[in-house]
Design a protein around this motif. Structure first.
Motif, PDB file in Angstrom:
ATOM      1  N   PRO A  76     -36.226  -4.473   9.575  1.00  0.00           N
ATOM      2  CA  PRO A  76     -35.540  -5.656   9.564  1.00  0.00           C
ATOM      3  C   PRO A  76     -35.643  -6.351   8.137  1.00  0.00           C
ATOM      4  O   PRO A  76     -36.750  -6.311   7.371  1.00  0.00           O
ATOM      5  N   GLU A  79     -35.682  -9.734   5.715  1.00  0.00           N
ATOM      6  CA  GLU A  79     -35.684 -11.133   5.763  1.00  0.00           C
ATOM      7  C   GLU A  79     -34.601 -11.709   5.002  1.00  0.00           C
ATOM      8  O   GLU A  79     -34.500 -11.287   3.728  1.00  0.00           O
ATOM      9  N   ARG A  80     -33.939 -12.683   5.321  1.00  0.00           N
ATOM     10  CA  ARG A  80     -33.062 -13.494   4.803  1.00  0.00           C
ATOM     11  C   ARG A  80     -33.051 -14.644   4.554  1.00  0.00           C
ATOM     12  O   ARG A  80     -32.339 -15.555   5.233  1.00  0.00           O
ATOM     13  N   ASP A  81     -34.383 -15.102   3.996  1.00  0.00           N
ATOM     14  CA  ASP A  81     -34.761 -16.611   4.260  1.00  0.00           C
ATOM     15  C   ASP A  81     -34.575 -17.194   2.797  1.00  0.00           C
ATOM     16  O   ASP A  81     -34.917 -18.138   2.357  1.00  0.00           O
TER      17      ASP A  81
END
Length: 225
Positions: A29, A31-33
């Motif tokens: 996965p 992270e798209r923060d």
């Protein structure tokens, strides 16, 4: 193999040493923060930001509503002196019903020389990005093949507002299918040499006009932003 290539491959192997052999990119996965948009805006403010950034890129911006779009497009094409207009098959008929010009169809057999002889092209769009002043085409029925917006010298692009306008590139990507032929347009085609001499119309239209088409009726066609 060359020594340089050997060194590069060795570094890649060292970087991947702790990655399981069966692992694939989709198994990890991401992270798209990161910050998705810069500041809070209403829908109207987002459209205004798009208009301002389009103008900064030297696109000519117009605003109208459904009952005025045909009149506006006719006036823009007449002002341009367009005797031939390329129209994708899925463009709403009332947009160009009043156009007094020779219609050119979007055909797979059209040659670059034939497209170069077309005076203007009118299309819709897939999405528009306010923060970057970018119009994105994806080859949909109201946009046609990618080349019809790259060869003719004058492109009029209609953007439905606020429905087709997003604030940022991440928001635009969520709406787009990466398998489609995406064309990202930020102003007219232009390039500069090492001395920063700007030349327009090198790999796309020299003139880009964007019509911001508001939902509903009751407005009249209006030039300018």
């Amino acid at each position: 193999m060359s020594d340089g290539r050997d060194r590069v491959l060795a570094r890649v192997r060292r970087a991947l040493a702790d990655v399981p052999r069966g692992e694939r990119p989709r198994d990890v996965p991401v992270e798209r923060d990161y910050l998705r948009t810069h500041g809070a805006r209403t829908a109207g403010e987002t459209v205004d930001l798009l208009a301002g950034n389009l103008a900064d890129y030297r696109a000519v911006v117009h605003r109208t509503t459904e009952d005025g779009v045909g009149e506006l497009l006719a006036r823009l094409l007449s002002r341009r002196g367009a005797a031939s207009v390329l129209v994708p098959p899925g463009l709403p008929p009332h947009w160009t019903a009043a156009v007094d010009a020779t219609r050119v169809h979007d055909r797979a057999a059209s040659t670059p020389w034939e497209l170069d002889a077309v005076d203007s092209v009118v299309t819709g769009c897939a999405v528009a990005v306010a923060e970057t002043g970018t119009i994105v085409l994806d080859g949909g029925p109201d946009q046609g093949r990618r080349r019809i917006t790259l060869v003719p010298d004058h492109h009029v692009c209609v953007v439905r507002v606020p429905d087709q306008v997003v604030g940022s590139v991440p928001e635009a990507l969520e709406r787009l299918d990466p398998r489609r032929p995406l064309t990202w347009i930020s102003g007219p085609s232009a390039t500069s040499d090492i001395e920063l001499d700007r030349v327009e119309g090198v790999h796309g239209p020299r003139t880009l006009e964007v019509v911001l088409l508001a939902a509903g009726e009751g407005g009249r066609a209006a030039d300018g932003g």
